[in-house]
Design a protein around this motif. Structure first.
Motif, PDB file in Angstrom:
ATOM      1  N   ASN A 142     -82.843  41.957  14.651  1.00 27.16           N
ATOM      2  CA  ASN A 142     -82.697  40.630  14.066  1.00 27.16           C
ATOM      3  C   ASN A 142     -82.804  40.691  12.536  1.00 27.16           C
ATOM      4  OD1 ASN A 142     -82.976  38.041  13.220  1.00 27.16           O
ATOM      5  ND2 ASN A 142     -84.835  37.584  14.413  1.00 27.16           N
ATOM      6  N   PRO A 143     -81.702  40.385  11.828  1.00 29.46           N
ATOM      7  CA  PRO A 143     -81.725  40.528  10.364  1.00 29.46           C
ATOM      8  C   PRO A 143     -82.674  39.532   9.683  1.00 29.46           C
ATOM      9  CG  PRO A 143     -79.645  39.566  11.092  1.00 29.46           C
ATOM     10  CD  PRO A 143     -80.409  39.917  12.330  1.00 29.46           C
ATOM     11  N   LYS A 144     -83.156  38.545  10.435  1.00 35.45           N
ATOM     12  CA  LYS A 144     -84.062  37.568   9.824  1.00 35.45           C
ATOM     13  C   LYS A 144     -85.521  38.015   9.933  1.00 35.45           C
ATOM     14  CE  LYS A 144     -81.279  33.623   9.494  1.00 35.45           C
ATOM     15  NZ  LYS A 144     -80.198  33.540  10.485  1.00 35.45           N
ATOM     16  N   GLU A 145     -85.733  39.105  10.692  1.00 39.19           N
ATOM     17  CA  GLU A 145     -87.096  39.577  10.866  1.00 39.19           C
ATOM     18  C   GLU A 145     -87.306  40.790   9.953  1.00 39.19           C
ATOM     19  OE1 GLU A 145     -87.821  40.366  15.009  1.00 39.19           O
ATOM     20  OE2 GLU A 145     -89.660  41.445  14.516  1.00 39.19           O
ATOM     21  N   PHE A 146     -88.484  40.905   9.350  1.00 39.70           N
ATOM     22  CA  PHE A 146     -88.727  42.014   8.439  1.00 39.70           C
ATOM     23  C   PHE A 146     -89.960  42.802   8.877  1.00 39.70           C
ATOM     24  CE2 PHE A 146     -85.955  39.220   6.237  1.00 39.70           C
ATOM     25  CZ  PHE A 146     -85.089  40.087   5.607  1.00 39.70           C
ATOM     26  N   ALA A 147     -89.736  44.083   9.142  1.00 42.20           N
ATOM     27  CA  ALA A 147     -90.822  44.924   9.628  1.00 42.20           C
ATOM     28  C   ALA A 147     -90.979  46.155   8.743  1.00 42.20           C
ATOM     29  CB  ALA A 147     -90.556  45.330  11.074  1.00 42.20           C
ATOM     30  N   PRO A 148     -91.782  46.017   7.663  1.00 45.40           N
ATOM     31  CA  PRO A 148     -92.029  47.172   6.797  1.00 45.40           C
ATOM     32  C   PRO A 148     -93.021  48.140   7.434  1.00 45.40           C
ATOM     33  CG  PRO A 148     -93.204  45.231   5.981  1.00 45.40           C
ATOM     34  CD  PRO A 148     -92.471  44.800   7.210  1.00 45.40           C
ATOM     35  N   LEU A 149     -92.962  49.369   6.990  1.00 45.38           N
ATOM     36  CA  LEU A 149     -93.816  50.408   7.559  1.00 45.38           C
ATOM     37  C   LEU A 149     -93.913  51.562   6.571  1.00 45.38           C
ATOM     38  CD1 LEU A 149     -95.018  51.957  10.134  1.00 45.38           C
ATOM     39  CD2 LEU A 149     -92.665  52.659  10.579  1.00 45.38           C
ATOM     40  N   TRP A 150     -95.150  52.028   6.322  1.00 44.36           N
ATOM     41  CA  TRP A 150     -95.314  53.231   5.506  1.00 44.36           C
ATOM     42  C   TRP A 150     -95.308  54.462   6.400  1.00 44.36           C
ATOM     43  CZ3 TRP A 150     -94.926  53.216   0.422  1.00 44.36           C
ATOM     44  CH2 TRP A 150     -95.325  52.103  -0.323  1.00 44.36           C
ATOM     45  N   ILE A 151     -94.558  55.456   6.020  1.00 47.80           N
ATOM     46  CA  ILE A 151     -94.644  56.756   6.682  1.00 47.80           C
ATOM     47  C   ILE A 151     -95.340  57.691   5.697  1.00 47.80           C
ATOM     48  CG2 ILE A 151     -93.372  58.670   7.733  1.00 47.80           C
ATOM     49  CD1 ILE A 151     -92.965  56.163   9.301  1.00 47.80           C
ATOM     50  N   THR A 152     -96.407  58.362   6.145  1.00 48.24           N
ATOM     51  CA  THR A 152     -97.170  59.227   5.236  1.00 48.24           C
ATOM     52  C   THR A 152     -97.189  60.656   5.766  1.00 48.24           C
ATOM     53  OG1 THR A 152     -99.203  58.797   6.429  1.00 48.24           O
ATOM     54  CG2 THR A 152     -98.709  57.324   4.599  1.00 48.24           C
ATOM     55  N   ASP A 153     -97.764  61.531   4.960  1.00 47.69           N
ATOM     56  CA  ASP A 153     -97.998  62.919   5.390  1.00 47.69           C
ATOM     57  C   ASP A 153     -96.721  63.661   5.774  1.00 47.69           C
ATOM     58  OD1 ASP A 153    -100.500  61.911   5.095  1.00 47.69           O
ATOM     59  OD2 ASP A 153    -101.260  62.539   7.042  1.00 47.69           O
ATOM     60  N   PHE A 154     -95.706  63.509   4.966  1.00 45.26           N
ATOM     61  CA  PHE A 154     -94.473  64.270   5.201  1.00 45.26           C
ATOM     62  C   PHE A 154     -94.751  65.761   5.055  1.00 45.26           C
ATOM     63  CE2 PHE A 154     -92.404  60.289   4.741  1.00 45.26           C
ATOM     64  CZ  PHE A 154     -91.170  60.444   5.370  1.00 45.26           C
ATOM     65  N   PRO A 155     -93.984  66.593   5.736  1.00 47.43           N
ATOM     66  CA  PRO A 155     -94.104  68.026   5.470  1.00 47.43           C
ATOM     67  C   PRO A 155     -93.704  68.289   4.014  1.00 47.43           C
ATOM     68  CG  PRO A 155     -92.752  67.613   7.414  1.00 47.43           C
ATOM     69  CD  PRO A 155     -92.994  66.292   6.773  1.00 47.43           C
ATOM     70  N   LEU A 156     -94.345  69.301   3.423  1.00 51.28           N
ATOM     71  CA  LEU A 156     -94.023  69.646   2.037  1.00 51.28           C
ATOM     72  C   LEU A 156     -92.657  70.334   1.961  1.00 51.28           C
ATOM     73  CD1 LEU A 156     -95.250  69.846  -0.897  1.00 51.28           C
ATOM     74  CD2 LEU A 156     -95.852  72.191  -0.307  1.00 51.28           C
ATOM     75  N   LEU A 157     -92.433  71.212   2.941  1.00 52.77           N
ATOM     76  CA  LEU A 157     -91.227  72.047   2.896  1.00 52.77           C
ATOM     77  C   LEU A 157     -90.405  71.844   4.152  1.00 52.77           C
ATOM     78  CD1 LEU A 157     -93.127  75.272   1.841  1.00 52.77           C
ATOM     79  CD2 LEU A 157     -91.768  73.816   0.328  1.00 52.77           C
ATOM     80  N   GLU A 158     -89.117  72.082   4.026  1.00 48.75           N
ATOM     81  CA  GLU A 158     -88.310  72.085   5.250  1.00 48.75           C
ATOM     82  C   GLU A 158     -87.394  73.291   5.228  1.00 48.75           C
ATOM     83  OE1 GLU A 158     -85.803  68.537   5.996  1.00 48.75           O
ATOM     84  OE2 GLU A 158     -85.326  68.639   3.870  1.00 48.75           O
ATOM     85  N   TRP A 159     -87.210  73.886   6.381  1.00 53.46           N
ATOM     86  CA  TRP A 159     -86.435  75.106   6.502  1.00 53.46           C
ATOM     87  C   TRP A 159     -84.950  74.768   6.439  1.00 53.46           C
ATOM     88  CZ3 TRP A 159     -87.143  80.033   5.871  1.00 53.46           C
ATOM     89  CH2 TRP A 159     -86.194  80.950   6.368  1.00 53.46           C
ATOM     90  N   ASP A 160     -84.219  75.491   5.626  1.00 55.93           N
ATOM     91  CA  ASP A 160     -82.788  75.261   5.532  1.00 55.93           C
ATOM     92  C   ASP A 160     -82.055  76.427   6.182  1.00 55.93           C
ATOM     93  OD1 ASP A 160     -80.495  73.763   4.445  1.00 55.93           O
ATOM     94  OD2 ASP A 160     -80.196  75.599   3.272  1.00 55.93           O
ATOM     95  N   GLU A 161     -81.343  76.098   7.273  1.00 53.44           N
ATOM     96  CA  GLU A 161     -80.653  77.138   8.055  1.00 53.44           C
ATOM     97  C   GLU A 161     -79.643  77.882   7.185  1.00 53.44           C
ATOM     98  OE1 GLU A 161     -81.050  77.940  11.240  1.00 53.44           O
ATOM     99  OE2 GLU A 161     -82.430  76.352  11.880  1.00 53.44           O
ATOM    100  N   GLU A 162     -78.917  77.114   6.389  1.00 53.95           N
ATOM    101  CA  GLU A 162     -77.809  77.688   5.642  1.00 53.95           C
ATOM    102  C   GLU A 162     -78.272  78.749   4.641  1.00 53.95           C
ATOM    103  OE1 GLU A 162     -74.641  75.320   3.289  1.00 53.95           O
ATOM    104  OE2 GLU A 162     -74.819  74.472   5.312  1.00 53.95           O
ATOM    105  N   THR A 163     -79.252  78.354   3.792  1.00 49.30           N
ATOM    106  CA  THR A 163     -79.701  79.293   2.761  1.00 49.30           C
ATOM    107  C   THR A 163     -80.827  80.186   3.265  1.00 49.30           C
ATOM    108  OG1 THR A 163     -81.115  77.529   1.960  1.00 49.30           O
ATOM    109  CG2 THR A 163     -79.062  77.873   0.772  1.00 49.30           C
ATOM    110  N   GLU A 164     -81.286  79.895   4.494  1.00 50.45           N
ATOM    111  CA  GLU A 164     -82.376  80.645   5.112  1.00 50.45           C
ATOM    112  C   GLU A 164     -83.612  80.725   4.235  1.00 50.45           C
ATOM    113  OE1 GLU A 164     -80.957  84.368   6.684  1.00 50.45           O
ATOM    114  OE2 GLU A 164     -80.374  83.261   8.481  1.00 50.45           O
ATOM    115  N   ARG A 165     -83.974  79.557   3.691  1.00 50.16           N
ATOM    116  CA  ARG A 165     -85.253  79.519   2.992  1.00 50.16           C
ATOM    117  C   ARG A 165     -85.788  78.085   2.982  1.00 50.16           C
ATOM    118  NH1 ARG A 165     -84.793  77.861  -2.216  1.00 50.16           N
ATOM    119  NH2 ARG A 165     -82.718  77.794  -3.126  1.00 50.16           N
ATOM    120  N   TYR A 166     -87.016  77.973   2.542  1.00 47.07           N
ATOM    121  CA  TYR A 166     -87.623  76.648   2.515  1.00 47.07           C
ATOM    122  C   TYR A 166     -87.136  75.858   1.299  1.00 47.07           C
ATOM    123  CZ  TYR A 166     -90.802  77.500   6.363  1.00 47.07           C
ATOM    124  OH  TYR A 166     -91.312  77.724   7.597  1.00 47.07           O
ATOM    125  N   HIS A 167     -86.932  74.561   1.512  1.00 48.45           N
ATOM    126  CA  HIS A 167     -86.628  73.645   0.411  1.00 48.45           C
ATOM    127  C   HIS A 167     -87.743  72.617   0.361  1.00 48.45           C
ATOM    128  CE1 HIS A 167     -82.184  74.310  -0.384  1.00 48.45           C
ATOM    129  NE2 HIS A 167     -82.533  75.241   0.470  1.00 48.45           N
TER     130      HIS A 167
END
Ligand code: ASP
Length: 582
Positions: free
Chosen positions: A417-442
């Motif tokens: 429903n576009p008239k309803e608003f549901a905000p949300l904080w997402i915390t504690d993301f990983p610092l790094l993510e593995w990249d298959e293509e370059t085979e290293r962490y970004h």
């Protein structure tokens, strides 16, 4: 004087006044001895009347010669309309025209300048200046202005200073390619356009500016997925002497202010969820929490029977689609085809019908009895009348697949429903993510993000597990903002670059200026940036950002109106010392 009033202004109170109006001809109705013209400007429409008896024959002939979108100026008297139009604020009056002047003629516009136009996207973009005359586009631009004003007001009141940062800079890595600009005076060298003002805002903190913001253009040369623009606008913010909590509270305050001022909605405290929890419950780091259909992980209740597909899968996970049991066999087959499309990429889908009488009917009845299926229903929170949809595979693949299905079902069921608003904080993301293509962490956010102190020792042993002091603000399933607490210590920053695969030389070459600054008393700091285009679109109850940008680019990154990008002269190339080999 071109005009005494706008076209949205005159009312019955103005009866008898002599006025001058100017604007565009929206519509002409020719009754022979009388002609009506709808005159339009930004503020509205006012009806003009040309009447043979009350004015002159010459004038009526002039009116008949007008065309759509002619720019005219009229002098006349405000009179009461015989048949009133309740749909527009000026609908009770009209102007008895005594003088008409054509300020400029117009070709017949290539599409109708109406709320619902007959112009397709490409045509509207080519003649965007005509498109902007239409209410929906015009109103979106005005709406955007209002949001930007409220942002400036709120942040200024909170003590933030808007500072402009340069556009011709050196690369700021935000995970995309840079747009580059050749330098004529420094042959063979290039500026990069900012992917964000990230390093500059950090340097402003070292400069003691303490609370900074900027409504700023950013540039990212990415393959354009739907609804992305190569140049877009951020509300970019940074604060010194803060912890994550201070930042979340400050910008929760801004978002609340916008929801209140723009939408009249009061929201108490924004819920928070860690990245891991969001992935588990919604398969997505920007979950739309306006509706349920949370994931139920079924490994424990679905594995170790005789169904090999599930036994071999890392994750078996399902959602209960409310009322989904009403789907016919054919509907379900179509749904299975839908999840198998390459855009989603599932290999198949198992389903369970939850009958009204409490029994179950599944596509895997051969392997599971009623008791097993009742357990699935419990885990997925399914009620009688629902349809449980189950996917399986590796967790990193199957979660986004089921998330796509969840969003699709919610859209089909009208739960977004576009008239309803549901905000949300997402915390504690990983610092790094593995990249298959370059085979290293970004860096998942960017290389200036600080790891959580308690996780630092994992950097050497299990880098993928290190959590960052990074957070996103999500609104209705869209990431509208994101940021982090930054590293402000030279050694730590150098360590980070090392983990990201920079040699010390490369790190110094690219980011020496920042590391140097950290040696002169850099305060602890952090911040975030909102995507203004998307924020405005969502507040406006829509999801396409293009409609909220005055002159957007198409999905090939082209401005079809001015025809950019385009080739440049041989002469210019020479001056820039560039050679083009095509
Ligand atoms: N520079 C970041 C971005 O553009 C935002 C931030 O970390 O403040 O996403």
């Amino acid at each position: 004087m071109y005009r005494t009033h706008s076209n949205g202004e005159l009312r019955l109170e103005n009866l008898g006044e002599q006025v001058i109006l100017a604007g565009w001809v929206q519509k002409i109705r020719d009754k022979g001895f009388m002609v009506w013209v709808d005159l339009r400007d930004r503020y509205g429409i006012t009806q003009l009347i040309f009447d043979e008896d009350r004015t002159s024959k010459v004038l009526i002939e002039q009116a008949k010669a007008l065309g759509r979108e002619f720019v005219i100026q009229v002098k006349g008297e405000v009179i009461e309309r015989v048949s009133k139009n309740k749909n527009i604020p000026t609908g009770e009056i009209e102007i008895l025209v005594k003088e008409l002047k054509i300020l400029n003629k117009s070709e017949v516009p290539p599409f109708t300048i109406e709320d619902k136009t007959d112009g397709g996207d490409e045509l509207r973009m080519k003649y965007r200046y005509l498109d902007i005359r239409r209410n929906p586009v015009k109103n979106n631009l005005i709406f955007r202005h209002k949001v930007a004003m409220e942002v400036r007001k709120y942040l200024s009141d909170e003590g933030f200073i808007e500072v402009e940062t340069p556009v011709l800079i050196k690369s700021t890595p935000e995970g995309a390619r840079d747009f580059v600009v050749p330098s004529r005076m420094n042959k063979g060298q290039f500026y990069a356009l900012p992917q964000s003002p990230q390093t500059f805002k950090q340097l402003l903190m070292v400069g003691g500016m303490d609370k900074y913001f900027q409504i700023v253009k950013c540039f990212r040369d990415e393959d354009l997925r739907a609804d992305r623009q190569p140049e877009f606008t951020q509300i970019d913010c940074e604060m010194a002497f803060v912890e994550q909590e201070d930042i979340l509270n400050t910008f929760e305050g801004l978002t609340k202010h916008l929801l209140k001022e723009i939408k009249g909605i009061d929201i108490d405290k924004f819920p928070r969820m860690t990245y891991n929890e969001a992935m588990k419950r919604y398969g997505n780091d920007k979950p739309d929490i306006r509706f349920g259909m949370e994931f139920g992980e079924l490994n424990e209740v679905a594995k170790h029977k005789d169904f090999g597909v599930f036994n071999n899968a890392e994750l078996v996970v399902g959602i209960a689609v409310p009322g989904g049991n009403s789907y016919s066999r054919k509907d379900i087959d179509k749904l299975i085809e839908w999840v198998k499309r390459p855009q989603v990429g599932a290999l198949g889908m198992v389903y369970v019908r939850c009958n009204e009488d409490g029994s179950f009917k599944s596509s895997v009845d051969k392997f599971y009895n009623q008791n097993d299926l009742a357990n699935w229903a419990k885990v997925t929170n399914a009620k009688a009348g629902d349809l449980i949809c189950v996917l399986s595979g590796t967790a990193t693949k199957v979660r986004p697949q089921l998330s796509a299905l969840r969003m699709e079902m919610a859209t089909r069921l009208g739960l977004r429903n576009p008239k309803e608003f549901a905000p949300l904080w997402i915390t504690d993301f990983p610092l790094l993510e593995w990249d298959e293509e370059t085979e290293r962490y970004h860096a998942m956010h960017h290389p200036f993000t600080s790891p959580k102190i308690e996780d630092i020792e994992l950097l050497d042993t299990n880098p993928g597990k290190v959590r960052a002091n990074a957070y996103d603000l999500v609104l209705n399933g869209n990431e509208i903002g994101g940021g982090s607490i930054r590293i402000h210590d030279k050694k730590m920053q150098a360590l980070m670059f090392k983990h990201l695969g920079f040699t010390p030389e490369k790190a110094t070459e690219q980011f020496g200026f920042l590391m140097n600054a950290f040696e002169y008393g850099a305060p602890p700091h952090g911040g975030l940036a909102f995507g203004l285009d998307r924020l405005v679109a969502i507040l406006g109850g829509q999801e396409t950002i293009r409609d909220f940008i005055a002159f957007p680019k198409n999905n090939k990154g082209r401005d079809v109106m001015i025809d950019a990008p385009s080739a440049i002269d041989e002469e210019q190339l020479k001056e820039l010392n560039l050679k083009i080999n095509l």
